[in-house]
Design a protein around this motif. Structure first.
Motif, PDB file in Angstrom:
ATOM      1  N   ALA A 121      53.908 -11.329   9.386  1.00 29.47           N
ATOM      2  CA  ALA A 121      52.528 -11.061   9.778  1.00 29.47           C
ATOM      3  C   ALA A 121      51.827 -10.360   8.629  1.00 29.47           C
ATOM      4  CB  ALA A 121      52.467 -10.205  11.039  1.00 29.47           C
ATOM      5  N   VAL A 122      50.502 -10.399   8.645  1.00 28.77           N
ATOM      6  CA  VAL A 122      49.728  -9.671   7.642  1.00 28.77           C
ATOM      7  C   VAL A 122      49.245  -8.351   8.228  1.00 28.77           C
ATOM      8  CG1 VAL A 122      48.984 -11.813   6.546  1.00 28.77           C
ATOM      9  CG2 VAL A 122      47.486 -10.703   8.227  1.00 28.77           C
ATOM     10  N   VAL A 123      49.035  -7.377   7.354  1.00 26.31           N
ATOM     11  CA  VAL A 123      48.427  -6.100   7.731  1.00 26.31           C
ATOM     12  C   VAL A 123      47.376  -5.760   6.680  1.00 26.31           C
ATOM     13  CG1 VAL A 123      50.384  -5.166   9.022  1.00 26.31           C
ATOM     14  CG2 VAL A 123      50.280  -4.841   6.551  1.00 26.31           C
ATOM     15  N   ASP A 124      46.339  -5.042   7.107  1.00 23.13           N
ATOM     16  CA  ASP A 124      45.320  -4.629   6.135  1.00 23.13           C
ATOM     17  C   ASP A 124      44.837  -3.205   6.366  1.00 23.13           C
ATOM     18  OD1 ASP A 124      43.606  -4.806   8.327  1.00 23.13           O
ATOM     19  OD2 ASP A 124      42.194  -6.208   7.380  1.00 23.13           O
ATOM     20  N   HIS A 125      45.559  -2.442   7.249  1.00 24.16           N
ATOM     21  CA  HIS A 125      45.116  -1.075   7.538  1.00 24.16           C
ATOM     22  C   HIS A 125      46.318  -0.195   7.865  1.00 24.16           C
ATOM     23  CE1 HIS A 125      42.906   2.262   9.323  1.00 24.16           C
ATOM     24  NE2 HIS A 125      41.798   1.736   8.820  1.00 24.16           N
ATOM     25  N   PRO A 126      46.399   0.996   7.298  1.00 26.87           N
ATOM     26  CA  PRO A 126      47.547   1.879   7.552  1.00 26.87           C
ATOM     27  C   PRO A 126      47.736   2.211   9.030  1.00 26.87           C
ATOM     28  CG  PRO A 126      46.288   2.660   5.674  1.00 26.87           C
ATOM     29  CD  PRO A 126      45.484   1.567   6.288  1.00 26.87           C
ATOM     30  N   LEU A 127      46.664   2.418   9.765  1.00 26.04           N
ATOM     31  CA  LEU A 127      46.779   2.754  11.181  1.00 26.04           C
ATOM     32  C   LEU A 127      47.459   1.640  11.952  1.00 26.04           C
ATOM     33  CD1 LEU A 127      46.101   4.625  13.561  1.00 26.04           C
ATOM     34  CD2 LEU A 127      43.860   3.497  13.705  1.00 26.04           C
ATOM     35  N   VAL A 128      47.080   0.406  11.687  1.00 29.32           N
ATOM     36  CA  VAL A 128      47.690  -0.728  12.379  1.00 29.32           C
ATOM     37  C   VAL A 128      49.153  -0.873  11.976  1.00 29.32           C
ATOM     38  CG1 VAL A 128      47.614  -3.225  12.689  1.00 29.32           C
ATOM     39  CG2 VAL A 128      45.492  -1.904  12.654  1.00 29.32           C
ATOM     40  N   ALA A 129      49.455  -0.676  10.712  1.00 27.30           N
ATOM     41  CA  ALA A 129      50.846  -0.747  10.261  1.00 27.30           C
ATOM     42  C   ALA A 129      51.711   0.248  11.023  1.00 27.30           C
ATOM     43  CB  ALA A 129      50.920  -0.492   8.762  1.00 27.30           C
ATOM     44  N   ALA A 130      51.219   1.456  11.211  1.00 26.62           N
ATOM     45  CA  ALA A 130      51.977   2.472  11.936  1.00 26.62           C
ATOM     46  C   ALA A 130      52.170   2.086  13.397  1.00 26.62           C
ATOM     47  CB  ALA A 130      51.263   3.815  11.836  1.00 26.62           C
ATOM     48  N   ARG A 131      51.164   1.499  14.002  1.00 28.59           N
ATOM     49  CA  ARG A 131      51.277   1.088  15.401  1.00 28.59           C
ATOM     50  C   ARG A 131      52.275  -0.058  15.562  1.00 28.59           C
ATOM     51  NH1 ARG A 131      44.764   1.247  16.856  1.00 28.59           N
ATOM     52  NH2 ARG A 131      44.626   3.526  17.147  1.00 28.59           N
ATOM     53  N   ILE A 132      52.275  -0.984  14.606  1.00 26.15           N
ATOM     54  CA  ILE A 132      53.252  -2.079  14.657  1.00 26.15           C
ATOM     55  C   ILE A 132      54.654  -1.527  14.491  1.00 26.15           C
ATOM     56  CG2 ILE A 132      54.054  -4.161  13.474  1.00 26.15           C
ATOM     57  CD1 ILE A 132      51.131  -4.782  12.796  1.00 26.15           C
ATOM     58  N   ASP A 133      54.825  -0.583  13.582  1.00 32.63           N
ATOM     59  CA  ASP A 133      56.142   0.035  13.374  1.00 32.63           C
ATOM     60  C   ASP A 133      56.653   0.679  14.655  1.00 32.63           C
ATOM     61  OD1 ASP A 133      58.309   1.340  11.635  1.00 32.63           O
ATOM     62  OD2 ASP A 133      57.277   3.087  12.482  1.00 32.63           O
ATOM     63  N   ALA A 134      55.805   1.388  15.352  1.00 29.12           N
ATOM     64  CA  ALA A 134      56.226   2.048  16.588  1.00 29.12           C
ATOM     65  C   ALA A 134      56.618   1.031  17.647  1.00 29.12           C
ATOM     66  CB  ALA A 134      55.104   2.942  17.112  1.00 29.12           C
ATOM     67  N   ALA A 135      55.857  -0.070  17.757  1.00 27.33           N
ATOM     68  CA  ALA A 135      56.187  -1.101  18.747  1.00 27.33           C
ATOM     69  C   ALA A 135      57.486  -1.805  18.402  1.00 27.33           C
ATOM     70  CB  ALA A 135      55.038  -2.110  18.837  1.00 27.33           C
ATOM     71  N   LEU A 136      57.703  -2.059  17.118  1.00 27.88           N
ATOM     72  CA  LEU A 136      58.953  -2.692  16.694  1.00 27.88           C
ATOM     73  C   LEU A 136      60.146  -1.798  16.980  1.00 27.88           C
ATOM     74  CD1 LEU A 136      57.698  -4.133  13.293  1.00 27.88           C
ATOM     75  CD2 LEU A 136      58.557  -5.513  15.188  1.00 27.88           C
ATOM     76  N   ALA A 137      59.982  -0.507  16.770  1.00 31.67           N
ATOM     77  CA  ALA A 137      61.079   0.426  17.055  1.00 31.67           C
ATOM     78  C   ALA A 137      61.464   0.376  18.522  1.00 31.67           C
ATOM     79  CB  ALA A 137      60.671   1.837  16.647  1.00 31.67           C
ATOM     80  N   THR A 138      60.481   0.256  19.400  1.00 33.58           N
ATOM     81  CA  THR A 138      60.756   0.154  20.835  1.00 33.58           C
ATOM     82  C   THR A 138      61.557  -1.100  21.148  1.00 33.58           C
ATOM     83  OG1 THR A 138      58.735   1.361  21.372  1.00 33.58           O
ATOM     84  CG2 THR A 138      59.687   0.010  23.114  1.00 33.58           C
ATOM     85  N   GLU A 139      61.274  -2.185  20.428  1.00 34.56           N
ATOM     86  CA  GLU A 139      61.972  -3.457  20.644  1.00 34.56           C
ATOM     87  C   GLU A 139      63.300  -3.535  19.897  1.00 34.56           C
ATOM     88  OE1 GLU A 139      61.370  -6.100  22.494  1.00 34.56           O
ATOM     89  OE2 GLU A 139      59.410  -5.529  23.305  1.00 34.56           O
ATOM     90  N   GLY A 140      63.547  -2.587  19.010  1.00 32.79           N
ATOM     91  CA  GLY A 140      64.732  -2.663  18.168  1.00 32.79           C
ATOM     92  C   GLY A 140      64.666  -3.807  17.181  1.00 32.79           C
ATOM     93  N   ALA A 141      63.464  -4.095  16.693  1.00 30.91           N
ATOM     94  CA  ALA A 141      63.246  -5.229  15.803  1.00 30.91           C
ATOM     95  C   ALA A 141      62.641  -4.760  14.491  1.00 30.91           C
ATOM     96  CB  ALA A 141      62.321  -6.251  16.470  1.00 30.91           C
TER      97      ALA A 141
END
Length: 381
Positions: A121-141
């Protein structure tokens, strides 16, 4: 309620069955499609560049499989919904090319990352990157990401080399994200009709891309993947040699917008027109005008008007006449065509036209050979 399969499944394989299709209907020439897929695959391979065609054009598992079978690395999807539909059909190597930012969409992205091979996926903003990281951690992905670079239209993407480096540093500190490179899509240049003018615009914009890549490299972030390009600029981008993979999409079909462009610099049309809409004359009561059954609900309007390809005089002019109808205007056309006569149209803009249909009616000559679903139709979120 009738649908394409109810109306037409019994026609598959019957010689001459295209003539019996209920219209308007989306038509796909399978042989021309396959030749287009093979042509760009061979060209990219000859330049040592990968091909990740944009599936926002066709939205089809069946077509994506043919592209992968011809050597594509994967496909691109514009939205998470498209990616879910294609991944559900077994497509691997999907790159989502628009930022995924809404909270629920980020949750879906993380869930898809846990089950879809090769998802990026693409990212263009630090805030969104952090939110994706948190969601991935929940999924273990985990997820490979590209930094989206704004090519100058202020739609999406980081706005400067400095912003790209700052985002790269944020991504490096997020445990579930892996930075693989950059995306750079010059959408506004794709339809510049004159080749020299289009080339000059892309040369200038590619110069800017080089400065961003250099800034990232100087900061310690190598761009292993540089993804972008399109049908309108693929020849120029291959010549310039910056992209590691091409995202061209419309080449598989060739709509009027791209047929109006000199794609090669010598006027050659490198791809065939594989897509069309079959319609029929429904009224012919005027000498210079007939009415067909394909209006706003059958054809997109953002790319101008359709062009008659078969079934009517070459000088026939298309004009929308409302939701259900259009006119074909030419001297004497009402005396040459009768109600029920078939007409094939070249579509103005393929992507939104396809989104109006549930299925492709795949033909070889005058025979219907398959009915393929538009797998990601309406998956705009």
């Amino acid at each position: 309620m009738s649908d394409d399969l109810t109306l037409h499944a019994h026609l598959v394989g019957r010689q001459g069955s295209r003539a019996d299709l209920n219209t308007p209907v989306l038509i796909l020439d399978r042989a021309a499609l396959d030749r287009n897929i093979a042509a760009l695959a061979a060209l990219a391979a000859a330049h040592g560049v990968g091909l990740r065609p944009h599936a926002k054009t066709h939205k089809s598992v069946d077509i994506a499989k043919r592209q992968l079978g011809a050597g594509a690395l994967g496909v691109c999807c514009a939205k998470i919904g498209e990616a879910e539909a294609l991944a559900g059909g077994g497509i691997k190597g999907i790159l989502i090319t628009s930022p995924v930012a809404a909270p629920r969409a980020i949750e879906r992205l993380a869930s898809l990352a846990a089950r879809a091979d090769g998802l990026m996926a693409v990212v263009d903003h630090p805030l969104v990157a952090a939110r994706i990281d948190a969601a991935l951690a929940t999924e273990g992905a985990a997820l490979d990401v590209l930094i989206d670079i704004d090519p100058g239209i202020a739609r999406t993407g980081v706005a400067s080399p400095e912003a790209a480096v700052a985002l790269a540093r944020v991504i490096a500190d997020l445990p579930t994200l892996r930075l693989r490179g950059v995306q750079y899509y010059c959408g506004s240049q794709q339809h510049i009709e004159d080749y020299a003018e289009r080339r000059a615009a892309i040369v200038e914009r590619t110069g800017y891309l080089r400065t961003v890549i250099a800034a990232l490299a100087e900061a310690g972030f190598a761009s292993d993947i540089v993804s972008g390009s399109g049908t309108g600029t693929h020849r120029i981008d291959l010549e310039l040699g910056v992209f590691t993979e091409l995202q061209a999409g419309s080449y598989v079909f060739m709509d009027k917008q791209y047929l109006d462009c000199d794609l090669t610099g010598d006027g050659e049309i490198p791809f065939e027109t594989a897509l069309g809409v079959d319609a029929r004359v429904v009224s012919a009561n005027h000498a210079a005008l007939v009415t067909i059954d394909a209006g706003f609900k059958a054809l997109s309007t953002d790319g101008g008007v359709a062009v008659v390809r078969q079934g009517a005089p070459e000088d026939a002019r298309f004009a929308f006449m409302g939701d259900e109808h259009a006119a074909l205007v030419a001297p004497g056309i009402g005396e040459r065509l009768a109600p029920g006569d078939p007409v094939t149209l070249t579509v103005p803009h393929c992507d939104p036209t396809i989104n109006l249909y549930d299925h492709y009616h795949v033909v070889e000559g005058d025979t219907l050979v398959a009915i393929w679903p538009v797998s990601a139709r309406g998956r705009g979120r």
